[in-house]
Motif scaffolding. Structure first.
Motif, PDB file in Angstrom:
ATOM      1  N   MET A  24      48.276 -19.149  36.858  1.00  0.00           N
ATOM      2  CA  MET A  24      46.924 -19.122  36.640  1.00  0.00           C
ATOM      3  C   MET A  24      45.966 -18.575  37.948  1.00  0.00           C
ATOM      4  SD  MET A  24      46.887 -20.311  33.582  1.00  0.00           S
ATOM      5  CE  MET A  24      44.813 -20.551  33.667  1.00  0.00           C
ATOM      6  N   ALA A  25      46.263 -17.345  37.908  1.00  0.00           N
ATOM      7  CA  ALA A  25      45.294 -16.845  39.111  1.00  0.00           C
ATOM      8  C   ALA A  25      44.023 -16.715  38.453  1.00  0.00           C
ATOM      9  CB  ALA A  25      45.992 -15.255  39.563  1.00  0.00           C
ATOM     10  N   PRO A  26      43.076 -16.511  39.327  1.00  0.00           N
ATOM     11  CA  PRO A  26      41.584 -16.351  38.707  1.00  0.00           C
ATOM     12  C   PRO A  26      41.620 -14.931  37.966  1.00  0.00           C
ATOM     13  CG  PRO A  26      41.431 -16.529  41.355  1.00  0.00           C
ATOM     14  CD  PRO A  26      43.019 -16.384  40.875  1.00  0.00           C
ATOM     15  N   ALA A  27      40.709 -15.103  37.072  1.00  0.00           N
ATOM     16  CA  ALA A  27      40.357 -13.995  35.876  1.00  0.00           C
ATOM     17  C   ALA A  27      39.051 -13.708  35.998  1.00  0.00           C
ATOM     18  CB  ALA A  27      40.930 -14.273  34.475  1.00  0.00           C
ATOM     19  N   SER A  28      38.698 -12.298  35.673  1.00  0.00           N
ATOM     20  CA  SER A  28      37.442 -11.728  35.778  1.00  0.00           C
ATOM     21  C   SER A  28      36.568 -12.316  34.520  1.00  0.00           C
ATOM     22  CB  SER A  28      37.301 -10.261  35.623  1.00  0.00           C
ATOM     23  OG  SER A  28      38.066  -9.756  34.522  1.00  0.00           O
ATOM     24  N   SER A  29      37.338 -12.660  33.445  1.00  0.00           N
ATOM     25  CA  SER A  29      36.701 -13.528  32.158  1.00  0.00           C
ATOM     26  C   SER A  29      37.892 -13.876  31.554  1.00  0.00           C
ATOM     27  CB  SER A  29      35.785 -12.339  31.305  1.00  0.00           C
ATOM     28  OG  SER A  29      36.739 -11.202  31.218  1.00  0.00           O
ATOM     29  N   PRO A  30      37.365 -14.769  30.964  1.00  0.00           N
ATOM     30  CA  PRO A  30      38.627 -15.430  29.929  1.00  0.00           C
ATOM     31  C   PRO A  30      39.089 -14.505  28.785  1.00  0.00           C
ATOM     32  CG  PRO A  30      36.522 -16.939  29.994  1.00  0.00           C
ATOM     33  CD  PRO A  30      36.167 -15.670  30.453  1.00  0.00           C
ATOM     34  N   LEU A  31      40.543 -14.617  28.812  1.00  0.00           N
ATOM     35  CA  LEU A  31      41.297 -13.671  27.986  1.00  0.00           C
ATOM     36  C   LEU A  31      40.824 -13.967  26.385  1.00  0.00           C
ATOM     37  CD1 LEU A  31      44.565 -13.130  29.595  1.00  0.00           C
ATOM     38  CD2 LEU A  31      42.782 -11.386  29.132  1.00  0.00           C
ATOM     39  N   SER A  32      40.644 -12.938  25.638  1.00  0.00           N
ATOM     40  CA  SER A  32      40.560 -13.285  24.225  1.00  0.00           C
ATOM     41  C   SER A  32      40.932 -12.026  23.437  1.00  0.00           C
ATOM     42  CB  SER A  32      38.711 -13.456  23.823  1.00  0.00           C
ATOM     43  OG  SER A  32      38.142 -12.142  23.915  1.00  0.00           O
ATOM     44  N   ALA A  33      41.527 -12.354  22.346  1.00  0.00           N
ATOM     45  CA  ALA A  33      42.067 -11.268  21.232  1.00  0.00           C
ATOM     46  C   ALA A  33      41.728 -11.504  19.711  1.00  0.00           C
ATOM     47  CB  ALA A  33      43.623 -11.286  21.391  1.00  0.00           C
ATOM     48  N   LYS A  51      41.767 -17.414  21.651  1.00  0.00           N
ATOM     49  CA  LYS A  51      40.954 -17.402  23.019  1.00  0.00           C
ATOM     50  C   LYS A  51      41.899 -18.267  23.917  1.00  0.00           C
ATOM     51  CE  LYS A  51      36.146 -17.217  21.199  1.00  0.00           C
ATOM     52  NZ  LYS A  51      35.029 -17.945  21.252  1.00  0.00           N
ATOM     53  N   GLN A  52      41.878 -17.738  25.200  1.00  0.00           N
ATOM     54  CA  GLN A  52      42.621 -18.432  26.393  1.00  0.00           C
ATOM     55  C   GLN A  52      42.131 -19.746  26.985  1.00  0.00           C
ATOM     56  OE1 GLN A  52      46.077 -17.031  27.033  1.00  0.00           O
ATOM     57  NE2 GLN A  52      46.267 -19.350  27.729  1.00  0.00           N
ATOM     58  N   LEU A  53      42.523 -20.802  26.714  1.00  0.00           N
ATOM     59  CA  LEU A  53      41.908 -22.045  27.331  1.00  0.00           C
ATOM     60  C   LEU A  53      42.830 -22.660  28.217  1.00  0.00           C
ATOM     61  CD1 LEU A  53      40.395 -23.289  24.223  1.00  0.00           C
ATOM     62  CD2 LEU A  53      39.226 -21.927  25.773  1.00  0.00           C
ATOM     63  N   GLY A  54      42.869 -22.261  29.468  1.00  0.00           N
ATOM     64  CA  GLY A  54      43.738 -22.842  30.530  1.00  0.00           C
ATOM     65  C   GLY A  54      45.305 -22.399  30.232  1.00  0.00           C
ATOM     66  N   MET A  55      46.080 -23.348  29.928  1.00  0.00           N
ATOM     67  CA  MET A  55      47.446 -22.870  29.725  1.00  0.00           C
ATOM     68  C   MET A  55      47.747 -22.934  28.117  1.00  0.00           C
ATOM     69  SD  MET A  55      48.765 -22.758  32.491  1.00  0.00           S
ATOM     70  CE  MET A  55      50.643 -22.892  32.403  1.00  0.00           C
ATOM     71  N   ALA A  56      46.693 -23.082  27.308  1.00  0.00           N
ATOM     72  CA  ALA A  56      46.793 -23.145  25.910  1.00  0.00           C
ATOM     73  C   ALA A  56      45.782 -21.835  25.120  1.00  0.00           C
ATOM     74  CB  ALA A  56      46.443 -24.446  25.395  1.00  0.00           C
ATOM     75  N   VAL A  57      46.186 -21.612  24.078  1.00  0.00           N
ATOM     76  CA  VAL A  57      45.369 -20.587  23.274  1.00  0.00           C
ATOM     77  C   VAL A  57      44.695 -21.661  22.044  1.00  0.00           C
ATOM     78  CG1 VAL A  57      45.459 -18.622  21.892  1.00  0.00           C
ATOM     79  CG2 VAL A  57      46.751 -18.755  23.891  1.00  0.00           C
ATOM     80  N   GLN A  58      43.535 -21.346  21.784  1.00  0.00           N
ATOM     81  CA  GLN A  58      42.765 -21.612  20.663  1.00  0.00           C
ATOM     82  C   GLN A  58      42.662 -20.599  19.460  1.00  0.00           C
ATOM     83  OE1 GLN A  58      38.163 -21.701  20.332  1.00  0.00           O
ATOM     84  NE2 GLN A  58      38.527 -23.874  20.464  1.00  0.00           N
ATOM     85  N   VAL A  59      43.331 -21.000  18.375  1.00  0.00           N
ATOM     86  CA  VAL A  59      43.547 -20.008  17.407  1.00  0.00           C
ATOM     87  C   VAL A  59      42.473 -20.526  16.279  1.00  0.00           C
ATOM     88  CG1 VAL A  59      45.047 -19.040  15.756  1.00  0.00           C
ATOM     89  CG2 VAL A  59      45.823 -19.912  17.982  1.00  0.00           C
ATOM     90  N   SER A 146      50.710 -17.656  24.624  1.00  0.00           N
ATOM     91  CA  SER A 146      49.673 -17.476  25.468  1.00  0.00           C
ATOM     92  C   SER A 146      49.256 -15.925  25.245  1.00  0.00           C
ATOM     93  CB  SER A 146      50.131 -17.570  26.973  1.00  0.00           C
ATOM     94  OG  SER A 146      49.156 -17.051  27.939  1.00  0.00           O
ATOM     95  N   LEU A 147      48.085 -15.536  25.942  1.00  0.00           N
ATOM     96  CA  LEU A 147      47.907 -14.162  25.847  1.00  0.00           C
ATOM     97  C   LEU A 147      48.083 -13.420  27.221  1.00  0.00           C
ATOM     98  CD1 LEU A 147      44.120 -14.381  24.404  1.00  0.00           C
ATOM     99  CD2 LEU A 147      46.111 -14.066  23.152  1.00  0.00           C
ATOM    100  N   THR A 148      48.857 -14.031  28.082  1.00  0.00           N
ATOM    101  CA  THR A 148      49.636 -13.326  29.227  1.00  0.00           C
ATOM    102  C   THR A 148      51.004 -13.918  29.401  1.00  0.00           C
ATOM    103  OG1 THR A 148      49.154 -12.738  31.477  1.00  0.00           O
ATOM    104  CG2 THR A 148      48.483 -14.913  30.735  1.00  0.00           C
ATOM    105  N   GLY A 149      51.722 -13.474  30.289  1.00  0.00           N
ATOM    106  CA  GLY A 149      52.992 -14.039  30.897  1.00  0.00           C
ATOM    107  C   GLY A 149      53.991 -14.008  29.982  1.00  0.00           C
ATOM    108  N   VAL A 150      55.036 -14.710  30.045  1.00  0.00           N
ATOM    109  CA  VAL A 150      56.319 -14.715  29.093  1.00  0.00           C
ATOM    110  C   VAL A 150      56.155 -14.925  27.869  1.00  0.00           C
ATOM    111  CG1 VAL A 150      57.889 -14.943  31.113  1.00  0.00           C
ATOM    112  CG2 VAL A 150      57.129 -16.831  30.186  1.00  0.00           C
ATOM    113  N   THR A 151      55.140 -15.719  27.490  1.00  0.00           N
ATOM    114  CA  THR A 151      54.850 -16.110  26.157  1.00  0.00           C
ATOM    115  C   THR A 151      53.735 -15.212  25.363  1.00  0.00           C
ATOM    116  OG1 THR A 151      53.350 -17.937  26.917  1.00  0.00           O
ATOM    117  CG2 THR A 151      55.685 -18.505  26.533  1.00  0.00           C
ATOM    118  N   GLY A 152      53.403 -14.097  26.373  1.00  0.00           N
ATOM    119  CA  GLY A 152      52.301 -13.409  25.810  1.00  0.00           C
ATOM    120  C   GLY A 152      52.324 -12.841  24.272  1.00  0.00           C
TER     121      GLY A 152
END
Length: 472
Positions: A24-33, A51-59, A146-152
């Motif tokens: 969870m490094a700082p991001a310029s804006s929340p990830l969305s897809a 939408k990435q919400l912390g450690m979870a994704v809203q679908v 997630s939208l990033t990382g090993v579970t991306g």
């Protein structure tokens, strides 16, 4: 290099490095897809928002044109909504190109959407309920992906099936035919892919010849080296694997003469190729168990420094004008430094500061970044926290780190003396598949998508590719 040796080393390196989750490094804006759902005829029938919400994704899902009732819904491995073979029935089906369920925990088991990824597919999602009018909606939050990382899940696909999901029957919960499919693409992100022709390319290294506008990449599995026109994307075989006994091509660098230097992995050698691909020299390290020359960097005085991921030695090739007198020699005994070699892949990517005073190298199995003084040979720990750190790219005081198994590029801001650093951003781009090395072209970064995790087993996503995107 024996392919089995490389496979074994990679397996040990992955195991020893551990299974880091999303950082969870700082991001310029929340990830969305988003994903546009289509039927087998290609007609648009719905949309999915992520939408990435912390450690979870809203679908959020909306779909139409389906029969009333519950429908199974899953994330699938590949970003291809094309016909293909469904392994479960062994025949070509609609959207079979999406492959099986996304399974980052390698559970090999279909289970509940609430099951931990080590027990069930990460792609196992809640069902969607369709009304009598054929329209269905669903909204939920999941921490399985997630939208990033090993579970991306970027550049994977979401599939809606014909029947309900029983959440227990392998491989897809008896959910029936694949009726809707959409590729998950990141919002407001532009990338360009350079594709490779081989079915077993596994591109590990990358280098750029700015004078000729050529990108070079090498295969970890075959030793083939390709030249890619950075503008037109035209690809040609620059040097076939086997030249100079090269059965693997890992780290690559282009020198001021346009020659290509190639780290040969478990062959324990470095190959030097002329600007037209002809063999110039093969530099062998002394025979010993488990050599693994992984990456290399050039300094202004013409020296080439080479990492060895299994033997605690930093190697150097001195600058000489006569190619026949090129020789690789041990330069630093790392066993006498703070760098502690352990099981798996140790020192990996390496870069030199512009003046050649310092070398920076990342240790994959510990996530530590080290600074090495080329004058005094003093070694200093810069920072940790770079799990699965592979290739490095230095741009001023900014260091980009390809973190292969984490499927992202980390941006590190370094101090003026390169002696300390801080991760400021972790970038998944458009969905990276085991990025191993980086190169810069103007204001763009180019990353290999090596898929080396599939070299030891599994089916790689083809065609293999390199991905180019704006630096961040």
């Amino acid at each position: 290099m024996k392919r089995a040796v490389l496979m074994g080393l990679l397996a040990v390196g992955l195991a020893s490095a551990g299974g880091a989750g999303m950082s969870m490094a700082p991001a310029s804006s929340p990830l969305s897809a988003s994903a546009t759902l289509r039927d087998p005829a290609g007609v648009v029938t719905g949309q999915v928002i992520f939408k990435q919400l912390g450690m979870a994704v809203q679908v959020t899902v909306k779909v139409n044109g389906l029969t009333s009732g519950q429908h199974g819904m899953h994330i699938h491995e590949y970003g291809r909504c094309t016909p293909g073979v469904d392994a479960a029935v062994n025949k070509v089906v609609a959207f079979g190109g999406a492959g099986g369920h996304f399974d980052p925990g390698m559970s090999h088991n279909h289970d509940s959407p609430k099951a931990d990824d080590k027990y069930g597919h990460g792609g196992d999602l809640p069902m969607i309920t369709v009304g009598a009018d054929g329209t269905g909606t669903a909204s939920f939050t999941t921490s399985k992906v997630s939208l990033t990382g090993v579970t991306g899940i970027l550049n994977r696909s979401i599939v809606v099936h014909a029947h309900p999901d029983d959440y227990k029957t392998d491989p897809s919960g008896m959910s029936g035919a694949r009726e809707r499919c959409g590729v998950i693409t990141r919002d407001n992100f532009v990338a360009r892919n350079y594709t490779l022709p081989g079915a077993q390319d596994f591109p590990e290294g990358v280098a750029y010849d700015a004078k000729r506008g050529l990108i070079f990449t090498g295969s970890a599995a075959t030793g083939n080296i390709y030249a890619i026109n950075a503008q037109s994307a035209q690809t040609s075989l620059f040097s076939k694997g086997g030249a100079l006994g090269r059965s693997s091509a890992l780290g690559l660098k282009v020198d001021s003469q346009g020659r290509l230097w190639v780290a040969g992995g478990a062959t324990g050698s470095v190959s030097v190729l002329s600007p037209n691909g002809a063999p110039v020299a093969k530099l062998m390290t002394p025979p010993s168990p488990d050599p693994y020359l992984n990456d290399l960097t050039l300094t202004p005085d013409g020296s080439v420094y080479v990492t060895d991921s299994t033997r605690p030695v930093l190697w150097r090739v001195r600058n000489v004008s006569d190619p026949s007198k090129l020789k690789i020699e041990p330069w630093l005994d790392l066993a006498q430094t703070p760098i502690n070699y352990g099981p798996g892949i140790n020192l990996n990517g390496i870069v030199a500061t512009p003046d050649g005073r310092y070398l920076l190298s990342v240790q994959l199995n510990t996530g530590e970044l080290w600074r090495i003084d080329t004058r005094s040979k003093a070694v200093k720990r810069v920072m940790g926290g770079l799990a699965h750190g592979d290739g490095l790219l230095l741009d001023g005081r900014t260091l980009y780190v390809a973190r292969n198994a984490d499927q992202l590029i980390a941006k590190v801001n370094l101090s003026a003396d390169y002696g300390s650093g801080e991760v400021t951003l972790e970038e998944p781009a458009g969905g990276l598949r085991y990025p191993s090395t980086l190169v810069m072209i103007g204001g763009d970064l180019v990353s290999t998508q090596s898929q080396l995790d599939k070299l030891t087993g599994g089916t790689p996503e083809t065609p293999f590719k390199l991905t180019r995107f704006k630096k961040f």
